[in-house]
Enzyme design. Structure first.
Site, PDB file in Angstrom:
ATOM      1  N   HIS A 227      22.885  41.309  -5.869  1.00 60.20           N
ATOM      2  CA  HIS A 227      22.808  39.987  -5.188  1.00 60.20           C
ATOM      3  C   HIS A 227      24.210  39.862  -4.191  1.00 60.20           C
ATOM      4  O   HIS A 227      24.487  40.086  -3.279  1.00 60.20           O
ATOM      5  CB  HIS A 227      22.597  38.677  -6.539  1.00 60.20           C
ATOM      6  N   HIS A 266      14.896  41.481   1.512  1.00 61.35           N
ATOM      7  CA  HIS A 266      15.066  40.154   0.718  1.00 61.35           C
ATOM      8  C   HIS A 266      14.416  39.794  -0.092  1.00 61.35           C
ATOM      9  O   HIS A 266      12.920  39.835   0.627  1.00 61.35           O
ATOM     10  CB  HIS A 266      16.114  38.910   1.912  1.00 61.35           C
ATOM     11  N   ASP A 320      25.031  39.876   3.871  1.00 62.40           N
ATOM     12  CA  ASP A 320      25.737  41.091   3.170  1.00 62.40           C
ATOM     13  C   ASP A 320      25.799  42.431   4.071  1.00 62.40           C
ATOM     14  O   ASP A 320      26.833  42.535   3.658  1.00 62.40           O
ATOM     15  CB  ASP A 320      25.607  41.469   1.819  1.00 62.40           C
TER      16      ASP A 320
HETATM   17  N1  CMC Z   1      16.622  49.475   0.787  1.00 63.53           N
HETATM   18  C1  CMC Z   1      15.789  50.063   0.481  1.00 63.53           C
HETATM   19  N2  CMC Z   1      14.284  50.337   0.108  1.00 63.53           N
HETATM   20  C2  CMC Z   1      14.555  48.680  -0.126  1.00 63.53           C
HETATM   21  C3  CMC Z   1      15.446  47.627   0.559  1.00 63.53           C
HETATM   22  C4  CMC Z   1      16.988  48.395   0.505  1.00 63.53           C
HETATM   23  N3  CMC Z   1      17.018  47.642   0.600  1.00 63.53           N
HETATM   24  N4  CMC Z   1      14.791  46.586  -0.071  1.00 63.53           N
HETATM   25  C5  CMC Z   1      13.178  46.931  -0.360  1.00 63.53           C
HETATM   26  N5  CMC Z   1      12.985  48.292  -0.333  1.00 63.53           N
HETATM   27  C6  CMC Z   1      11.993  48.279  -0.430  1.00 63.53           C
HETATM   28  C7  CMC Z   1      12.112  49.114  -2.660  1.00 63.53           C
HETATM   29  O1  CMC Z   1      12.070  49.912  -2.353  1.00 63.53           O
HETATM   30  C8  CMC Z   1      10.487  47.998  -2.333  1.00 63.53           C
HETATM   31  O2  CMC Z   1       9.718  49.317  -1.802  1.00 63.53           O
HETATM   32  P1  CMC Z   1       8.544  50.053  -2.348  1.00 63.53           P
HETATM   33  O3  CMC Z   1       7.034  49.053  -2.082  1.00 63.53           O
HETATM   34  O4  CMC Z   1       7.822  51.126  -1.809  1.00 63.53           O
HETATM   35  O5  CMC Z   1       7.758  50.742  -4.272  1.00 63.53           O
HETATM   36  C9  CMC Z   1      10.025  47.417  -1.045  1.00 63.53           C
HETATM   37  O6  CMC Z   1      11.131  47.463  -0.223  1.00 63.53           O
HETATM   38  C10 CMC Z   1       9.762  46.172  -2.350  1.00 63.53           C
HETATM   39  O7  CMC Z   1      11.117  46.823  -2.623  1.00 63.53           O
HETATM   40  P2  CMC Z   1      11.454  44.825  -3.685  1.00 63.53           P
HETATM   41  O8  CMC Z   1      12.943  45.659  -4.349  1.00 63.53           O
HETATM   42  O9  CMC Z   1      10.448  44.921  -4.957  1.00 63.53           O
HETATM   43  O10 CMC Z   1      12.577  44.137  -3.873  1.00 63.53           O
HETATM   44  P3  CMC Z   1      12.284  42.519  -3.407  1.00 63.53           P
HETATM   45  O11 CMC Z   1      11.899  40.904  -3.197  1.00 63.53           O
HETATM   46  O12 CMC Z   1      12.524  42.162  -5.025  1.00 63.53           O
HETATM   47  O13 CMC Z   1      13.983  42.528  -3.040  1.00 63.53           O
HETATM   48  C11 CMC Z   1      16.356  42.901  -2.723  1.00 63.53           C
HETATM   49  C12 CMC Z   1      14.998  42.083  -2.487  1.00 63.53           C
HETATM   50  C13 CMC Z   1      17.291  42.126  -2.267  1.00 63.53           C
HETATM   51  C14 CMC Z   1      16.695  42.988  -4.612  1.00 63.53           C
HETATM   52  C15 CMC Z   1      16.105  44.246  -2.142  1.00 63.53           C
HETATM   53  O14 CMC Z   1      15.972  44.070  -0.629  1.00 63.53           O
HETATM   54  C16 CMC Z   1      17.329  44.339  -1.962  1.00 63.53           C
HETATM   55  O15 CMC Z   1      17.592  45.463  -3.423  1.00 63.53           O
HETATM   56  N6  CMC Z   1      17.919  45.039  -1.542  1.00 63.53           N
HETATM   57  C17 CMC Z   1      19.499  45.830  -1.394  1.00 63.53           C
HETATM   58  C18 CMC Z   1      20.269  45.109  -2.417  1.00 63.53           C
HETATM   59  C19 CMC Z   1      20.843  43.774  -1.009  1.00 63.53           C
HETATM   60  O16 CMC Z   1      21.527  43.960   0.069  1.00 63.53           O
HETATM   61  N7  CMC Z   1      21.007  42.700  -1.511  1.00 63.53           N
HETATM   62  C20 CMC Z   1      21.481  41.155  -1.083  1.00 63.53           C
HETATM   63  C21 CMC Z   1      20.047  40.374  -0.662  1.00 63.53           C
HETATM   64  S1  CMC Z   1      21.119  38.786   0.465  1.00 63.53           S
HETATM   65  C22 CMC Z   1      22.712  37.999  -0.371  1.00 63.53           C
HETATM   66  C23 CMC Z   1      21.747  36.914  -1.496  1.00 63.53           C
HETATM   67  O17 CMC Z   1      21.276  35.710  -1.087  1.00 63.53           O
HETATM   68  O18 CMC Z   1      21.872  37.277  -2.959  1.00 63.53           O
END
Ligand code: CMC
Length: 384
Positions: A227, A266, A320
């Site tokens: 987050h 995201h 971010d």
């Molecule tokens: N880098 C590499 N791969 C990614 C990333 C990333 N940043 N984000 C998602 N993926 C891939 C993930 O590995 C998965 O791949 P697969 O389908 O092969 O398993 C797929 O995309 C779906 O990922 P997920 O984690 O299930 O997707 P989510 O909807 O839960 O993701 C997230 C949201 C923010 C947790 C994730 O994108 C992430 O961990 N990003 C990095 C942390 C980050 O930048 N956070 C700040 C968010 S913006 C600030 C806010 O509003 O809070």
């Protein structure tokens, strides 16, 4: 429909896609890359408004008249300073804690001193909300100073909200562009749907706890790297990559190893985050102004590699990715980036918690039980 079947059909890991509240505060259109506060497009607010006005808008539902604005800003200025014991505690806790942990402690401490805070009365909770909006920049700036072993700088009532935050943090007044960049960053962070920290604030207030407790929960939740903690790590990554030429290999290897690239992806946006678009322009400006374009070019190359490799999965830069570069250029150290996020988000937290409280229903989801189906026989410890 029996209770069990409701549980069965509505199961969603991480509550993804579940609607658990109604709101008039704002929404995120993740497919079209739109963010709206109280009916106003974030791009319009970022260009024409300021943080004081946006926080009023989120809290009250309309843009303030001139009188309302003056009164609101005067109220913020009246409450923005801290008491001696509060500055002392910041000095003490900062010796051992990450700034986000110190911030969490301070919100809780200030709440503990307000004996009337437990009244579940909306008016009382709104007063606390304004008090917290006023004090958060002062707390975070003081944490910044304490972390650097510097003297505290008291608020200057002649400055705007964000200029004052900059001044208390750095000891100098910002130039016009710095003031505008910081103000814009705070506006862009002010609200963002039912994100994890906002949900934490709403969950806490739904028990008829108080706004200090709700914000303590929110700060604790924002701290995590998935987050608010991502901005600090995003800058670390850009610096680790170092030059645009390294981006392909470093990022490619990380993706190969299934590592998450901080500042990308995201839960809601499946296109370019509109906040990142605005901040990217500022990051470019800062890089050119400071004659240090390398960091920005590296970031741009990382973005290109990421979009090439993962854009088809809906992974683009989020707020971010570029915010850290801007804060860093202003002299903020990475460990203070997430507390800056909190300074912006405070108005969204309290507005949504107040809105929820006005038509409160205790949050109480269920977990699907997948453990032992038969009751187990208890064996005394010396027989196991
Ligand atoms: N880098 C590499 N791969 C990614 C990333 C990333 N940043 N984000 C998602 N993926 C891939 C993930 O590995 C998965 O791949 P697969 O389908 O092969 O398993 C797929 O995309 C779906 O990922 P997920 O984690 O299930 O997707 P989510 O909807 O839960 O993701 C997230 C949201 C923010 C947790 C994730 O994108 C992430 O961990 N990003 C990095 C942390 C980050 O930048 N956070 C700040 C968010 S913006 C600030 C806010 O509003 O809070």
């Amino acid at each position: 429909m029996s209770d069990e079947s409701i549980q069965e059909t509505q199961f969603s890991r991480g509550l993804e896609g579940i609607i658990a509240a109604e709101t008039k505060i704002g929404y995120v259109d993740g497919l079209n890359g739109k963010l709206v506060y109280r009916g106003y497009d974030i791009n319009v607010l970022a260009e024409q408004s300021n943080y004081e006005e946006v926080s009023y808008l989120l809290l009250k539902g309309h843009l303030p008249s001139k009188d309302e604005y003056d009164q609101y800003v005067a109220g913020l200025k009246k409450s923005m300073d801290l008491e001696k014991d509060e500055y002392d505690l910041i000095s003490q806790v900062s010796k051992t804690s990450h700034p986000m942990s110190t911030l969490r402690t301070m919100v809780s401490y200030i709440g503990g001193k307000d004996s009337g805070s437990v009244e579940p009365d909306l008016e009382k909770q709104e007063d606390i909300s304004v008090n917290l909006i006023a004090k958060l920049p002062t707390i975070v700036a003081a944490i910044n100073r304490a972390t650097q072993g510097r003297e505290f700088v008291k608020p200057d009532p002649d400055l705007s909200y964000s200029s004052n935050f900059f001044y208390m943090s750095t000891g100098r007044k910002p130039d016009t562009v710095e003031a505008r960049m910081l103000d814009t960053a705070l506006m862009l962070h002010a609200d963002h749907g039912m994100n994890a920290s906002t949900f934490a604030a709403m969950l806490t207030i739904s028990t008829l706890s108080d706004m200090y407790s709700a914000v303590t929960s929110a700060v604790s939740t924002l701290k995590g790297p998935l987050h608010g903690g991502a901005n600090e790590r995003a800058l670390a990554l850009i610096r680790k990559v170092g030059t645009p030429e390294n981006a392909d290999k470093v990022i490619g290897d990380m993706i190969e190893k299934k590592e998450k690239i901080m500042g990308f992806g995201h839960r809601v946006y499946k296109v370019y985050d509109p906040r990142a678009k605005i901040l990217k322009e500022y990051a470019k400006y800062v890089a050119e102004k400071n004659n240090k374009p390398e960091l920005f070019h590296t970031a741009e190359k990382i973005e290109e590699v990421m979009i090439n490799k993962l854009g088809s999965k809906g992974i683009f830069p989020n707020v971010d990715f570029y915010s850290g570069m801007i804060y860093y250029s202003m002299g903020f150290e990475p460990e203070i980036f997430t507390p800056i996020f909190a300074v912006g988000r405070i108005s969204g937290w309290v507005s949504r918690a107040l809105e929820y409280l006005s038509d409160n229903r205790l949050f109480r989801p269920k977990a699907r039980y997948i453990g032992e189906s038969e009751l187990r026989k208890y064996t005394p410890i010396n027989e196991r």
